[in-house]
Write a protein that holds these residues in place. Structure first.
Motif, PDB file in Angstrom:
ATOM      1  N   PRO A  96       7.720   5.479  21.138  1.00 32.15           N
ATOM      2  CA  PRO A  96       9.159   5.292  20.885  1.00 32.15           C
ATOM      3  C   PRO A  96       9.448   4.203  19.861  1.00 32.15           C
ATOM      4  CG  PRO A  96       8.719   5.413  23.242  1.00 32.15           C
ATOM      5  CD  PRO A  96       7.398   5.297  22.570  1.00 32.15           C
ATOM      6  N   ILE A  97       8.690   3.123  19.903  1.00 35.20           N
ATOM      7  CA  ILE A  97       8.932   2.022  18.966  1.00 35.20           C
ATOM      8  C   ILE A  97       8.640   2.463  17.534  1.00 35.20           C
ATOM      9  CG2 ILE A  97       8.239  -0.322  18.320  1.00 35.20           C
ATOM     10  CD1 ILE A  97       7.643  -0.850  21.262  1.00 35.20           C
ATOM     11  N   ALA A  98       7.511   3.125  17.336  1.00 34.13           N
ATOM     12  CA  ALA A  98       7.161   3.597  15.989  1.00 34.13           C
ATOM     13  C   ALA A  98       8.127   4.669  15.504  1.00 34.13           C
ATOM     14  CB  ALA A  98       5.733   4.138  15.990  1.00 34.13           C
ATOM     15  N   ALA A  99       8.467   5.611  16.390  1.00 31.42           N
ATOM     16  CA  ALA A  99       9.369   6.698  16.000  1.00 31.42           C
ATOM     17  C   ALA A  99      10.744   6.184  15.622  1.00 31.42           C
ATOM     18  CB  ALA A  99       9.490   7.702  17.154  1.00 31.42           C
ATOM     19  N   ALA A 100      11.155   5.078  16.222  1.00 33.87           N
ATOM     20  CA  ALA A 100      12.479   4.531  15.943  1.00 33.87           C
ATOM     21  C   ALA A 100      12.489   3.627  14.714  1.00 33.87           C
ATOM     22  CB  ALA A 100      12.979   3.755  17.164  1.00 33.87           C
ATOM     23  N   VAL A 101      11.485   2.788  14.587  1.00 32.22           N
ATOM     24  CA  VAL A 101      11.508   1.742  13.556  1.00 32.22           C
ATOM     25  C   VAL A 101      10.977   2.235  12.215  1.00 32.22           C
ATOM     26  CG1 VAL A 101      10.607  -0.530  12.923  1.00 32.22           C
ATOM     27  CG2 VAL A 101      11.343  -0.097  15.270  1.00 32.22           C
ATOM     28  N   ALA A 102       9.871   2.966  12.223  1.00 30.87           N
ATOM     29  CA  ALA A 102       9.218   3.344  10.964  1.00 30.87           C
ATOM     30  C   ALA A 102      10.146   4.091  10.006  1.00 30.87           C
ATOM     31  CB  ALA A 102       7.963   4.167  11.262  1.00 30.87           C
ATOM     32  N   PRO A 103      10.874   5.132  10.432  1.00 25.38           N
ATOM     33  CA  PRO A 103      11.741   5.832   9.472  1.00 25.38           C
ATOM     34  C   PRO A 103      12.832   4.940   8.886  1.00 25.38           C
ATOM     35  CG  PRO A 103      11.434   7.143  11.465  1.00 25.38           C
ATOM     36  CD  PRO A 103      10.898   5.782  11.759  1.00 25.38           C
ATOM     37  N   VAL A 104      13.392   4.069   9.714  1.00 24.41           N
ATOM     38  CA  VAL A 104      14.472   3.203   9.222  1.00 24.41           C
ATOM     39  C   VAL A 104      13.938   2.215   8.198  1.00 24.41           C
ATOM     40  CG1 VAL A 104      16.175   1.460   9.876  1.00 24.41           C
ATOM     41  CG2 VAL A 104      15.790   3.438  11.347  1.00 24.41           C
ATOM     42  N   VAL A 105      12.806   1.584   8.502  1.00 24.25           N
ATOM     43  CA  VAL A 105      12.227   0.603   7.567  1.00 24.25           C
ATOM     44  C   VAL A 105      11.817   1.291   6.274  1.00 24.25           C
ATOM     45  CG1 VAL A 105      10.308  -0.985   7.187  1.00 24.25           C
ATOM     46  CG2 VAL A 105      11.495  -0.971   9.385  1.00 24.25           C
ATOM     47  N   LEU A 106      11.180   2.463   6.369  1.00 20.46           N
ATOM     48  CA  LEU A 106      10.768   3.181   5.162  1.00 20.46           C
ATOM     49  C   LEU A 106      11.973   3.580   4.313  1.00 20.46           C
ATOM     50  CD1 LEU A 106       7.927   5.475   6.572  1.00 20.46           C
ATOM     51  CD2 LEU A 106       7.687   3.455   5.118  1.00 20.46           C
ATOM     52  N   ALA A 107      13.051   3.992   4.966  1.00 13.81           N
ATOM     53  CA  ALA A 107      14.260   4.368   4.225  1.00 13.81           C
ATOM     54  C   ALA A 107      14.865   3.160   3.525  1.00 13.81           C
ATOM     55  CB  ALA A 107      15.278   4.981   5.181  1.00 13.81           C
ATOM     56  N   LEU A 108      14.871   2.014   4.198  1.00 10.69           N
ATOM     57  CA  LEU A 108      15.430   0.797   3.599  1.00 10.69           C
ATOM     58  C   LEU A 108      14.606   0.344   2.396  1.00 10.69           C
ATOM     59  CD1 LEU A 108      16.330  -1.212   6.831  1.00 10.69           C
ATOM     60  CD2 LEU A 108      17.879   0.031   5.321  1.00 10.69           C
ATOM     61  N   VAL A 109      13.284   0.442   2.518  1.00 14.26           N
ATOM     62  CA  VAL A 109      12.411   0.048   1.409  1.00 14.26           C
ATOM     63  C   VAL A 109      12.528   1.048   0.268  1.00 14.26           C
ATOM     64  CG1 VAL A 109      10.005  -0.268   0.712  1.00 14.26           C
ATOM     65  CG2 VAL A 109      10.803  -1.212   2.893  1.00 14.26           C
ATOM     66  N   ALA A 110      12.560   2.350   0.589  1.00 12.94           N
ATOM     67  CA  ALA A 110      12.621   3.390  -0.446  1.00 12.94           C
ATOM     68  C   ALA A 110      13.917   3.327  -1.247  1.00 12.94           C
ATOM     69  CB  ALA A 110      12.462   4.765   0.198  1.00 12.94           C
ATOM     70  N   THR A 111      15.009   2.979  -0.593  1.00 14.02           N
ATOM     71  CA  THR A 111      16.297   2.900  -1.282  1.00 14.02           C
ATOM     72  C   THR A 111      16.507   1.564  -1.979  1.00 14.02           C
ATOM     73  OG1 THR A 111      17.351   2.154   0.787  1.00 14.02           O
ATOM     74  CG2 THR A 111      17.396   4.519   0.295  1.00 14.02           C
ATOM     75  N   GLY A 112      15.609   0.608  -1.746  1.00 15.34           N
ATOM     76  CA  GLY A 112      15.729  -0.695  -2.381  1.00 15.34           C
ATOM     77  C   GLY A 112      16.676  -1.653  -1.682  1.00 15.34           C
ATOM     78  N   LEU A 113      17.241  -1.241  -0.556  1.00 12.55           N
ATOM     79  CA  LEU A 113      18.138  -2.137   0.172  1.00 12.55           C
ATOM     80  C   LEU A 113      17.393  -3.348   0.712  1.00 12.55           C
ATOM     81  CD1 LEU A 113      20.381   0.390   2.139  1.00 12.55           C
ATOM     82  CD2 LEU A 113      21.041  -1.050   0.192  1.00 12.55           C
ATOM     83  N   VAL A 114      16.133  -3.145   1.091  1.00  8.42           N
ATOM     84  CA  VAL A 114      15.293  -4.237   1.577  1.00  8.42           C
ATOM     85  C   VAL A 114      14.036  -4.272   0.711  1.00  8.42           C
ATOM     86  CG1 VAL A 114      13.945  -5.139   3.507  1.00  8.42           C
ATOM     87  CG2 VAL A 114      16.158  -4.057   3.931  1.00  8.42           C
ATOM     88  N   PRO A 115      13.840  -5.314  -0.087  1.00  9.49           N
ATOM     89  CA  PRO A 115      12.649  -5.399  -0.931  1.00  9.49           C
ATOM     90  C   PRO A 115      11.410  -5.715  -0.106  1.00  9.49           C
ATOM     91  CG  PRO A 115      13.954  -7.397  -1.139  1.00  9.49           C
ATOM     92  CD  PRO A 115      14.767  -6.446  -0.298  1.00  9.49           C
ATOM     93  N   ALA A 230      14.596   5.317  20.176  1.00 11.32           N
ATOM     94  CA  ALA A 230      13.601   4.776  21.095  1.00 11.32           C
ATOM     95  C   ALA A 230      13.874   5.222  22.528  1.00 11.32           C
ATOM     96  CB  ALA A 230      13.590   3.248  21.008  1.00 11.32           C
ATOM     97  N   ALA A 231      15.133   5.143  22.958  1.00 10.25           N
ATOM     98  CA  ALA A 231      15.484   5.541  24.320  1.00 10.25           C
ATOM     99  C   ALA A 231      15.241   7.034  24.536  1.00 10.25           C
ATOM    100  CB  ALA A 231      16.934   5.193  24.614  1.00 10.25           C
ATOM    101  N   ALA A 232      15.634   7.852  23.560  1.00 14.72           N
ATOM    102  CA  ALA A 232      15.441   9.296  23.684  1.00 14.72           C
ATOM    103  C   ALA A 232      13.957   9.661  23.731  1.00 14.72           C
ATOM    104  CB  ALA A 232      16.122  10.011  22.514  1.00 14.72           C
ATOM    105  N   THR A 233      13.156   8.991  22.921  1.00 18.71           N
ATOM    106  CA  THR A 233      11.719   9.268  22.907  1.00 18.71           C
ATOM    107  C   THR A 233      11.058   8.816  24.202  1.00 18.71           C
ATOM    108  OG1 THR A 233      11.727   8.946  20.503  1.00 18.71           O
ATOM    109  CG2 THR A 233       9.588   8.963  21.602  1.00 18.71           C
TER     110      THR A 233
END
Length: 262
Positions: A96-115, A230-233
């Motif tokens: 659940p932790i990986a399924a919840a966090v990884a997509p959000v962090v990757l999206a933030l890095v890919a869009t440049g919002l978080v360097p 995370a809760a759903a997973t």
């Protein structure tokens, strides 16, 4: 600075920690020792992180290793809280932790919002991992507790033709939904009841109130998404018998027992 770090600061912290431990002991809410150990560990860990973080942010490989360490500690903590019995599959808490966090962090890095810099990626990832950890623990524990308490209802569902997953979901879903309440309440009351850390920290760092508010809104919305996934997973893993909790004196879990008996 918000606080002066001096002898008075240390004395006040010690008094507050002792007060918390005393209240826990007197009211029998738990073990006072656990409260004292939690406070002591927090102090040691924050000092260590403060010393290491300046070194880690200078290298991308070291930064990634640090993020993996954060994830590993979160998985171990969640696993011990949800399914503490040896051999009961505590490592599933990492899903659940990986399924919840990884997509959000990757999206933030890919869009440049978080360097990809430690000064931004570490705190953002830490906040999201912490939110996923809380949601996983709350959803997993509440779902497993409900399955133990309402075992008869699960068996009744099996008797009328429901598959095991559906019978468990019918019982565990409302309880697991409680894991989303803290995040929702914090989001609903932000600015009215509390001023969260990201907002205050940016103000102290010299950011404008509007910019600080935008960053805090981003954090809260990202947390809502992370905690929901995370809760759903976690609920799905409990329903499928992946995260299990052996009953007292038994070598297998309640869920495994149902599987064997059906």
């Amino acid at each position: 600075m918000l606080l002066d770090v001096n002898v008075t600061f240390g004395a006040v912290l010690a008094v507050l920690l002792a007060l918390a431990a005393a209240v826990v002991a007197v009211t029998r809410l738990g073990r006072a020792r656990d409260t004292l150990l939690a406070g002591g560990r927090a102090a040691v860990q924050l000092v260590a992180v403060s010393l290491v973080i300046g070194w880690v942010v200078r290298s991308v490989p070291l930064l990634l290793c640090f993020l993996l360490l954060m994830y590993a500690v979160a998985v171990r903590t969640a696993g011990r809280r949800v399914v503490p019995a040896p051999g009961s599959g505590w490592w599933w808490a990492g899903v659940p932790i990986a399924a919840a966090v990884a997509p959000v962090v990757l999206a933030l890095v890919a869009t440049g919002l978080v360097p990809v810099k430690g000064v931004t990626l570490v705190p953002v990832t830490g906040i999201l991992v912490g939110g996923a950890l809380t949601a996983t623990v709350l959803a997993g524990r509440r779902a497993l507790d409900e399955l133990e308490t309402r075992r008869g209802e699960v068996e009744a569902g099996l008797a009328i033709g429901l598959v095991e997953r559906e019978a468990r979901l019918e019982v565990a879903r409302p309880a697991a939904a409680d894991a989303l309440l803290p995040g929702m309440d914090q989001t609903r009351t932000v600015g009215l009841v509390t001023l969260p850390g990201a907002f205050v920290g940016m103000l102290l760092g010299g950011a404008s109130p509007l910019h600080a508010g935008a960053v805090q809104l981003f954090v809260l919305i990202a947390l809502l998404a992370v905690q929901a996934v995370a809760a759903a997973t976690a609920l799905e893993l409990v329903a499928r018998g992946r995260m299990v909790r052996p009953r007292a004196g038994e070598g297998r879990s309640f869920v495994q027992g149902l599987t064997a008996g059906s």
